[in-house]
Design an enzyme around this catalytic site. Structure first.
Site, short mmCIF file in Angstrom:
data_model
loop_
_atom_site.label_atom_id
_atom_site.label_comp_id
_atom_site.label_asym_id
_atom_site.label_seq_id
_atom_site.Cartn_x
_atom_site.Cartn_y
_atom_site.Cartn_z
N GLY A 169 -4.89 -2.97 5.65
CA GLY A 169 -4.06 -4.04 5.07
C GLY A 169 -4.61 -5.43 5.34
N ARG A 170 -4.95 -5.70 6.59
CA ARG A 170 -5.37 -7.07 6.94
C ARG A 170 -6.79 -7.40 6.49
NH1 ARG A 170 -4.43 -3.90 11.14
NH2 ARG A 170 -6.05 -3.41 12.65
N HIS B 24 -2.49 -35.30 17.28
CA HIS B 24 -1.28 -36.05 17.66
C HIS B 24 -0.22 -35.11 18.18
CE1 HIS B 24 -2.87 -39.68 15.66
NE2 HIS B 24 -3.52 -38.77 14.97
N GLU C 283 -3.96 -8.26 15.68
CA GLU C 283 -3.58 -6.89 15.33
C GLU C 283 -4.79 -5.96 15.52
OE1 GLU C 283 -0.27 -6.22 12.33
OE2 GLU C 283 -1.96 -5.40 11.25
N LYS D 283 9.51 -1.20 14.32
CA LYS D 283 9.99 -0.79 13.00
C LYS D 283 10.93 0.41 13.13
CE LYS D 283 5.84 -1.62 10.20
NZ LYS D 283 4.88 -0.94 9.37
N LYS E 239 0.84 -1.19 0.00
CA LYS E 239 0.00 0.00 0.00
C LYS E 239 0.89 1.25 0.00
CE LYS E 239 -3.69 1.50 3.09
NZ LYS E 239 -4.60 0.98 4.12
N GLU F 55 10.68 -4.61 4.30
CA GLU F 55 10.80 -6.00 3.83
C GLU F 55 10.47 -6.10 2.35
OE1 GLU F 55 9.18 -4.96 6.50
OE2 GLU F 55 9.46 -6.34 8.19
C1 G6Q Z 1 -2.30 -4.62 8.31
C2 G6Q Z 1 -1.13 -3.81 8.58
C3 G6Q Z 1 0.17 -4.35 8.02
C4 G6Q Z 1 0.46 -4.01 6.57
C5 G6Q Z 1 1.91 -4.35 6.25
C6 G6Q Z 1 2.28 -4.07 4.82
O1 G6Q Z 1 -3.42 -4.30 8.58
O2 G6Q Z 1 -1.38 -2.51 8.17
O3 G6Q Z 1 0.27 -5.74 8.20
O4 G6Q Z 1 -0.41 -4.68 5.72
O5 G6Q Z 1 2.77 -3.65 7.10
O6 G6Q Z 1 2.14 -2.72 4.50
P1 G6Q Z 1 2.27 -2.23 3.02
O7 G6Q Z 1 1.17 -2.81 2.22
O8 G6Q Z 1 2.18 -0.72 3.08
O9 G6Q Z 1 3.61 -2.68 2.50
#
Ligand code: G6Q
Length: 521
Positions: A268-269, A385, A354, A512, A208, A214
């Site tokens: 994001g999630r 198991h 989260e 972060k 986003k 990463e």
């Molecule tokens: C989810 C968070 C988080 C996010 C990641 C990736 O709700 O906001 O997990 O999706 O940090 O972010 P970007 O899409 O900006 O790379």
């Protein structure tokens, strides 16, 4: 108008629930099950889904009081505000509209005065035509070959949802192989690259912000690897992006035509329903992707319109609050009896923890009651198991969701009968246990009378351990959409009842920041 701000523990319903808990806390599921109507009274059916919540330490009064609590904090108003696009993600000043992404109604939803439905439809058309081109082989790589492999580069919300859905719908996949790179640990990307041919691989960078350490690091490493055999002019044929940051995407060398949108009103999630789900559409085809969205919309309408006592996400949320806030249970297990759903617990850990892992209420005050549950789990029967020993005989109370399917996808009836016998067997064992008397008889008749005294206590199962049976007819894109949306709505319901903001995630920021500082040093 913002969400209401009501401390749940200060409500009348909470007081009554506390009294009710004192009265019934030692209730036993085995005794409750003597009521022949129990199963029917404590089950909900919706299309191809049935939820049996009869194996819980609850009575009709418990449900009534929990529903009263939901009413007293005005859950209805909160649900309406979410669907209509009010700024309910107050701390980030955003609307929360993942439900709009799967809405087939023509009714406009306004964000800053502008109807967002046309943008959503345009993004879906773009996903469709792009997926069709790649899947049909019309989209060619830089040496004129068709694409064989897709790599989704993203992390958190830009990885877990698509990864889980692609895995869950593997049965419906086409010839493309889909991979996911997320960790900044170079071992992750190295292992994936090893298997790839740059001429036939398409990289989908999902971010986003397009600034996530990463994702950018992995994308740069992959680009450098790609440029060992290709040139920068070949990038548009092999790299596409899903992002809001058009400038950064452009700087990376991705063609503007190959950028798919993301919006600030989707967290994001909760974003797999947007172009973040592009890798899903590539993997199973657009029609299946659309069916996933349709299944979610069916659950959205159920959640929005159904009375609380017949509303599946609401009931599951309330039962979870009952254990979390009254019985003091700290964790919940999610146990899918489908190997395809092996990534569901990971996905739900982010979605749930989260969202509801918050210790400050909507007033900004520190909370003195329990909020977000810890979620964990794995697939049946493997986990039987492994960790189920603790769930059956340990000292902790662990409510569990058992997710199952009536029909097997591969038609292996013998396997499926055994799988489902275990599914039901586990829930019965947890609920009803095994008494001293039963163990006594068992040892006696198995020729172990001499061992009764020494072994008996170890072989007793207390029982009275709660579970919900979440049963679908069949694992399909549609039923998966419904299942995911069910948990999304459970999350929001709990957030509203706990008086927290479920849609921000400041808790992931500090680490972060510190990592950046340490790296600069
Ligand atoms: C989810 C968070 C988080 C996010 C990641 C990736 O709700 O906001 O997990 O999706 O940090 O972010 P970007 O899409 O900006 O790379």
């Amino acid at each position: 108008m913002a969400l209401k701000n009501i401390n749940p523990t200060a409500t009348n319903a909470w007081k009554e629930l506390t009294n009710h808990f004192n009265d019934i806390q030692n209730i036993n599921i085995k005794d409750l099950a003597k009521d022949v109507n129990r199963k029917e009274d404590f089950s909900l059916n919706f299309d191809d889904l049935s939820v049996d919540f009869s194996k819980n330490r609850i009575t009709k009064e418990t449900i009534q009081l929990l529903v009263d609590l939901a009413k007293e904090v005005d859950l209805k108003d909160a649900i309406e505000k979410q669907y209509s696009g009010e700024i309910i993600n107050v701390t980030e000043g955003r609307e929360v509209l993942h439900t709009a992404l799967r809405s087939s109604s023509e009714e406009p939803i306004l964000v800053e005065g502008k109807n967002i439905k046309p943008q959503i439809q345009a993004a879906l058309r773009k996903i469709k035509s792009f997926s069709n081109k790649v899947i049909s082989g019309k989209w060619k790589g830089y040496t004129g070959k068709s694409i064989t492999d897709i790599v989704n580069i993203g992390i958190g919300g830009s990885d877990l949802g698509p990864d889980m859905v692609v895995e869950s719908l593997k049965h419906y996949k086409n010839q493309l192989n889909t991979h996911f790179v997320s960790n900044v640990d170079g071992d992750h990307v190295s292992e994936i690259i090893k298997t790839l041919n740059p001429e036939t691989t398409l990289f989908v960078i999902v971010s986003k912000t397009f600034t996530t350490q990463e994702t950018i690091t992995n994308s740069e490493t992959i680009k450098n690897w790609f440029l060992k055999s290709a040139t920068i002019f070949d990038i548009p044929k092999h790299f596409v992006a899903v992002s809001t940051n058009l400038e950064a995407v452009d700087n990376f060398g991705i063609d503007k035509k190959n950028v798919f949108p993301m919006w600030n009103w989707v967290g994001g999630r909760f974003s797999l329903w947007s172009a973040v789900g592009l890798s899903i559409s590539l993997s199973v085809g657009y029609d299946n992707y659309k069916a996933l969205l349709e299944g979610a919309e069916e659950m959205d309408l159920h959640y929005k319109n159904e009375e609380f006592d017949k509303n599946i996400p609401v009931i599951l949320a309330l039962i979870s609050i009952w254990y979390n806030n009254f019985y003091g249970a700290e964790t919940e297990a999610v146990l899918p009896y489908s190997q395809y759903l092996k990534k569901l617990p990971d996905y739900l850990q982010q979605a749930i923890m989260e969202s509801n892992g918050k210790g400050v209420d909507r007033n900004g005050d520190k909370i003195d009651y329990q909020t977000g549950t810890i979620v964990w789990g794995s697939t049946g029967t493997n986990m039987q198991h492994a960790f189920m020993q603790l769930v059956h005989q340990g000292t902790k109370l662990i409510p569990a969701d058992f997710i199952g399917y009536k029909e097997s996808l591969h038609g292996l009836t013998d396997h499926h009968n055994k799988l489902m016998a275990n599914y039901y067997g586990q829930m019965d064992a947890l609920a009803f246990g095994k008494t001293k008397e039963e163990v006594h008889l068992e040892l006696k008749f198995s020729g172990n009378e001499d061992k009764i005294e020494s072994l008996l206590p170890f072989k007793v199962f207390e029982g009275n351990r709660p579970s919900n049976a979440i049963l679908f007819d069949k694992l399909t894109p549609r039923s998966l959409g419904k299942l995911i949306a069910l948990y999304e709505h459970k999350i929001y319901t709990q957030g509203i009842l706990w008086n927290i903001y479920s849609y921000d995630q400041f808790g992931v920021e500090l680490g972060k920041e510190l990592a950046k500082k340490i790296l600069n040093k």
